[in-house]
Motif scaffolding. Structure first.
Motif, PDB file in Angstrom:
ATOM      1  N   CYS A 142      -0.111  16.166   1.977  1.00 25.97           N
ATOM      2  CA  CYS A 142      -0.091  14.785   2.468  1.00 25.97           C
ATOM      3  C   CYS A 142       1.229  14.107   2.074  1.00 25.97           C
ATOM      4  O   CYS A 142       1.371  13.588   0.952  1.00 25.97           O
ATOM      5  N   ASN A 143       2.141  14.100   3.010  1.00 26.19           N
ATOM      6  CA  ASN A 143       3.436  13.459   2.769  1.00 26.19           C
ATOM      7  C   ASN A 143       3.829  12.519   3.904  1.00 26.19           C
ATOM      8  O   ASN A 143       5.011  12.194   4.065  1.00 26.19           O
ATOM      9  N   MET A 144       2.846  12.083   4.679  1.00 26.61           N
ATOM     10  CA  MET A 144       3.094  11.157   5.775  1.00 26.61           C
ATOM     11  C   MET A 144       2.313   9.869   5.538  1.00 26.61           C
ATOM     12  O   MET A 144       1.313   9.845   4.809  1.00 26.61           O
ATOM     13  N   PHE A 145       2.766   8.786   6.192  1.00 26.72           N
ATOM     14  CA  PHE A 145       2.107   7.492   6.038  1.00 26.72           C
ATOM     15  C   PHE A 145       2.194   6.733   7.359  1.00 26.72           C
ATOM     16  O   PHE A 145       3.275   6.608   7.941  1.00 26.72           O
ATOM     17  N   CYS A 146       1.051   6.235   7.819  1.00 24.12           N
ATOM     18  CA  CYS A 146       1.010   5.469   9.069  1.00 24.12           C
ATOM     19  C   CYS A 146       1.147   3.987   8.752  1.00 24.12           C
ATOM     20  O   CYS A 146       0.312   3.410   8.047  1.00 24.12           O
ATOM     21  N   LEU A 147       2.179   3.367   9.265  1.00 21.08           N
ATOM     22  CA  LEU A 147       2.433   1.952   8.994  1.00 21.08           C
ATOM     23  C   LEU A 147       1.488   1.034   9.759  1.00 21.08           C
ATOM     24  O   LEU A 147       1.328  -0.128   9.387  1.00 21.08           O
ATOM     25  N   ASP A 148       0.867   1.543  10.794  1.00 16.46           N
ATOM     26  CA  ASP A 148      -0.050   0.728  11.588  1.00 16.46           C
ATOM     27  C   ASP A 148      -1.478   0.773  11.044  1.00 16.46           C
ATOM     28  O   ASP A 148      -2.169  -0.247  11.006  1.00 16.46           O
ATOM     29  N   CYS A 149      -1.923   1.937  10.632  1.00 19.72           N
ATOM     30  CA  CYS A 149      -3.292   2.073  10.133  1.00 19.72           C
ATOM     31  C   CYS A 149      -3.403   1.759   8.643  1.00 19.72           C
ATOM     32  O   CYS A 149      -4.426   1.243   8.187  1.00 19.72           O
ATOM     33  N   VAL A 150      -2.353   2.104   7.883  1.00 21.54           N
ATOM     34  CA  VAL A 150      -2.332   1.866   6.430  1.00 21.54           C
ATOM     35  C   VAL A 150      -3.621   2.400   5.801  1.00 21.54           C
ATOM     36  O   VAL A 150      -4.360   1.690   5.127  1.00 21.54           O
ATOM     37  N   ASN A 151      -3.886   3.672   6.046  1.00 21.25           N
ATOM     38  CA  ASN A 151      -5.134   4.269   5.558  1.00 21.25           C
ATOM     39  C   ASN A 151      -4.884   5.451   4.627  1.00 21.25           C
ATOM     40  O   ASN A 151      -5.620   6.431   4.628  1.00 21.25           O
ATOM     41  N   GLY A 152      -3.828   5.365   3.833  1.00 23.56           N
ATOM     42  CA  GLY A 152      -3.592   6.390   2.833  1.00 23.56           C
ATOM     43  C   GLY A 152      -2.666   7.497   3.301  1.00 23.56           C
ATOM     44  O   GLY A 152      -2.179   7.492   4.437  1.00 23.56           O
ATOM     45  N   PRO A 153      -2.437   8.491   2.442  1.00 19.72           N
ATOM     46  CA  PRO A 153      -1.521   9.588   2.777  1.00 19.72           C
ATOM     47  C   PRO A 153      -2.116  10.501   3.843  1.00 19.72           C
ATOM     48  O   PRO A 153      -3.329  10.715   3.898  1.00 19.72           O
ATOM     49  N   LEU A 154      -1.253  11.036   4.673  1.00 16.38           N
ATOM     50  CA  LEU A 154      -1.672  11.904   5.772  1.00 16.38           C
ATOM     51  C   LEU A 154      -0.871  13.192   5.754  1.00 16.38           C
ATOM     52  O   LEU A 154       0.264  13.225   5.264  1.00 16.38           O
ATOM     53  N   CYS A 155      -1.461  14.237   6.293  1.00 18.49           N
ATOM     54  CA  CYS A 155      -0.713  15.470   6.485  1.00 18.49           C
ATOM     55  C   CYS A 155      -0.196  15.508   7.925  1.00 18.49           C
ATOM     56  O   CYS A 155      -0.534  14.644   8.743  1.00 18.49           O
ATOM     57  N   SER A 156       0.597  16.509   8.230  1.00 19.17           N
ATOM     58  CA  SER A 156       1.191  16.574   9.566  1.00 19.17           C
ATOM     59  C   SER A 156       0.127  16.727  10.654  1.00 19.17           C
ATOM     60  O   SER A 156       0.293  16.250  11.782  1.00 19.17           O
ATOM     61  N   LEU A 157      -0.990  17.385  10.334  1.00 18.39           N
ATOM     62  CA  LEU A 157      -2.064  17.549  11.322  1.00 18.39           C
ATOM     63  C   LEU A 157      -2.816  16.243  11.550  1.00 18.39           C
ATOM     64  O   LEU A 157      -3.340  16.009  12.645  1.00 18.39           O
ATOM     65  N   CYS A 158      -2.850  15.403  10.546  1.00 18.52           N
ATOM     66  CA  CYS A 158      -3.521  14.108  10.695  1.00 18.52           C
ATOM     67  C   CYS A 158      -2.800  13.218  11.703  1.00 18.52           C
ATOM     68  O   CYS A 158      -3.418  12.320  12.304  1.00 18.52           O
ATOM     69  N   LEU A 159      -1.522  13.439  11.890  1.00 17.03           N
ATOM     70  CA  LEU A 159      -0.745  12.602  12.800  1.00 17.03           C
ATOM     71  C   LEU A 159      -1.210  12.740  14.250  1.00 17.03           C
ATOM     72  O   LEU A 159      -0.872  11.901  15.091  1.00 17.03           O
ATOM     73  N   PRO A 185       0.812  -1.229   0.000  1.00 17.55           N
ATOM     74  CA  PRO A 185       0.000   0.000   0.000  1.00 17.55           C
ATOM     75  C   PRO A 185       0.840   1.271   0.000  1.00 17.55           C
ATOM     76  O   PRO A 185       0.468   2.267  -0.640  1.00 17.55           O
ATOM     77  N   LEU A 186       1.971   1.247   0.695  1.00 17.00           N
ATOM     78  CA  LEU A 186       2.842   2.425   0.714  1.00 17.00           C
ATOM     79  C   LEU A 186       3.332   2.763  -0.686  1.00 17.00           C
ATOM     80  O   LEU A 186       3.289   3.921  -1.125  1.00 17.00           O
ATOM     81  N   LEU A 187       3.808   1.747  -1.424  1.00 18.09           N
ATOM     82  CA  LEU A 187       4.366   1.990  -2.752  1.00 18.09           C
ATOM     83  C   LEU A 187       3.296   2.370  -3.767  1.00 18.09           C
ATOM     84  O   LEU A 187       3.615   2.967  -4.804  1.00 18.09           O
ATOM     85  N   GLN A 188       2.042   2.035  -3.497  1.00 23.32           N
ATOM     86  CA  GLN A 188       0.960   2.338  -4.425  1.00 23.32           C
ATOM     87  C   GLN A 188       0.232   3.635  -4.087  1.00 23.32           C
ATOM     88  O   GLN A 188      -0.676   4.037  -4.806  1.00 23.32           O
ATOM     89  N   THR A 189       0.640   4.299  -3.027  1.00 22.54           N
ATOM     90  CA  THR A 189      -0.033   5.520  -2.589  1.00 22.54           C
ATOM     91  C   THR A 189       0.530   6.735  -3.311  1.00 22.54           C
ATOM     92  O   THR A 189       1.739   6.853  -3.496  1.00 22.54           O
ATOM     93  N   SER A 190      -0.356   7.631  -3.706  1.00 20.58           N
ATOM     94  CA  SER A 190       0.046   8.901  -4.306  1.00 20.58           C
ATOM     95  C   SER A 190       0.102   9.970  -3.215  1.00 20.58           C
ATOM     96  O   SER A 190      -0.909  10.237  -2.554  1.00 20.58           O
ATOM     97  N   PHE A 191       1.259  10.578  -3.077  1.00 19.23           N
ATOM     98  CA  PHE A 191       1.469  11.572  -2.021  1.00 19.23           C
ATOM     99  C   PHE A 191       1.465  12.994  -2.583  1.00 19.23           C
ATOM    100  O   PHE A 191       1.364  13.198  -3.793  1.00 19.23           O
ATOM    101  N   PHE A 192       1.569  13.947  -1.667  1.00 15.10           N
ATOM    102  CA  PHE A 192       1.736  15.374  -1.949  1.00 15.10           C
ATOM    103  C   PHE A 192       0.482  16.031  -2.532  1.00 15.10           C
ATOM    104  O   PHE A 192       0.571  17.059  -3.201  1.00 15.10           O
ATOM    105  N   SER A 193      -0.664  15.458  -2.265  1.00 12.14           N
ATOM    106  CA  SER A 193      -1.913  16.139  -2.582  1.00 12.14           C
ATOM    107  C   SER A 193      -2.372  16.893  -1.335  1.00 12.14           C
ATOM    108  O   SER A 193      -1.858  16.686  -0.231  1.00 12.14           O
ATOM    109  N   GLN A 194      -3.361  17.746  -1.495  1.00 17.01           N
ATOM    110  CA  GLN A 194      -3.856  18.524  -0.362  1.00 17.01           C
ATOM    111  C   GLN A 194      -4.785  17.676   0.492  1.00 17.01           C
ATOM    112  O   GLN A 194      -5.641  16.962  -0.020  1.00 17.01           O
ATOM    113  N   CYS A 195      -4.624  17.756   1.786  1.00 15.60           N
ATOM    114  CA  CYS A 195      -5.449  16.989   2.714  1.00 15.60           C
ATOM    115  C   CYS A 195      -6.886  17.509   2.678  1.00 15.60           C
ATOM    116  O   CYS A 195      -7.129  18.719   2.766  1.00 15.60           O
TER     117      CYS A 195
END
Length: 229
Positions: free
Chosen positions: A51-68, A30-40
């Protein structure tokens, strides 16, 4: 299936059997198939909503810093960009994944690896080592150009086609397609261009009678036909 982030992938990240699945953590594909750098979408009004972050535990798509803020105590990694391709710092990814054999680069004083392959027409002259999957030029101590190529190259069912066969087939197909296109354009031009009727004896005599000796005549302006290839 999602697209490869930041690049054009020429392979699909598919786990073919149980052995392939057990080789890698569940978040890698899922990480390699995710498109990053779009607007949250949740924090579009925020100053930093890329969106340039990725949670390895949730695996729910790209995240922004506020999503963390909703992923506290989770394993997260940051994706960066280099020449429009997604990369990740070695110091972050090697905590969770064995990247042995993947070529590393130094960008902004940090060692990074590419997530997915980057197309390269053909290796340069004098190149002695290339990626086992996509034939990109590598240093002698590496076997893969990216994490995606390592997954594909280490698959139990991976069989690499000969580069000459692929190149020859693509070249022949491309040439045939170009020839057919040119012929189609010629046919269309001919169908819209009226044919020139044959000159009869009476027409030639009439033209000769109309001419006056010593009077210059300009050549008639003909139609200009352009072919686009």
């Amino acid at each position: 299936m999602g697209g490869c982030g930041g690049g054009d992938c020429e392979y699909e990240l598919v786990f073919n059997d149980d052995d392939d699945v057990s080789k890698w953590p569940r978040w890698l594909r899922p990480l390699l198939q995710t498109s990053f750098f779009s607007q949250c979408k949740l924090h579009a009004a925020a100053h930093k909503s890329e969106c340039n972050m990725f949670c390895l535990d949730c695996v729910n798509g790209p995240l922004c810093s506020l999503c963390l803020n909703f992923h506290k105590d989770h394993r997260s990694i940051q994706i960066r960009r280099s020449s429009y391709h997604d990369v990740i710092r070695v110091c972050e990814i090697q905590k969770y994944l064995d990247i042995t054999g993947v070529q590393t680069y130094i960008i902004n004083s940090a060692k990074i690896v590419f997530l997915n392959q980057r197309p390269q027409p053909r290796p340069g002259k004098g190149v002695t080592n290339t990626c086992r999957v996509c034939d990109r030029s590598l240093l002698d101590s590496f076997a893969f150009c990216s994490l995606g190529c390592k997954i594909v190259g280490m698959s139990n069912n991976f069989q690499k086609k000969m580069g000459k066969e692929i190149e020859g087939s693509d070249s022949e197909e491309s040439m045939n397609g170009t020839s057919r296109y040119k012929q189609m354009i010629r046919n269309k031009i001919q169908s819209f261009t009226p044919s020139t009727p044959p000159q009869t004896t009476s027409m030639m005599n009439y033209r000769s009678a109309k001419r006056r000796k010593g009077v210059p005549h300009r050549a008639p302006t003909g139609g200009l036909i352009m072919e686009y290839y």
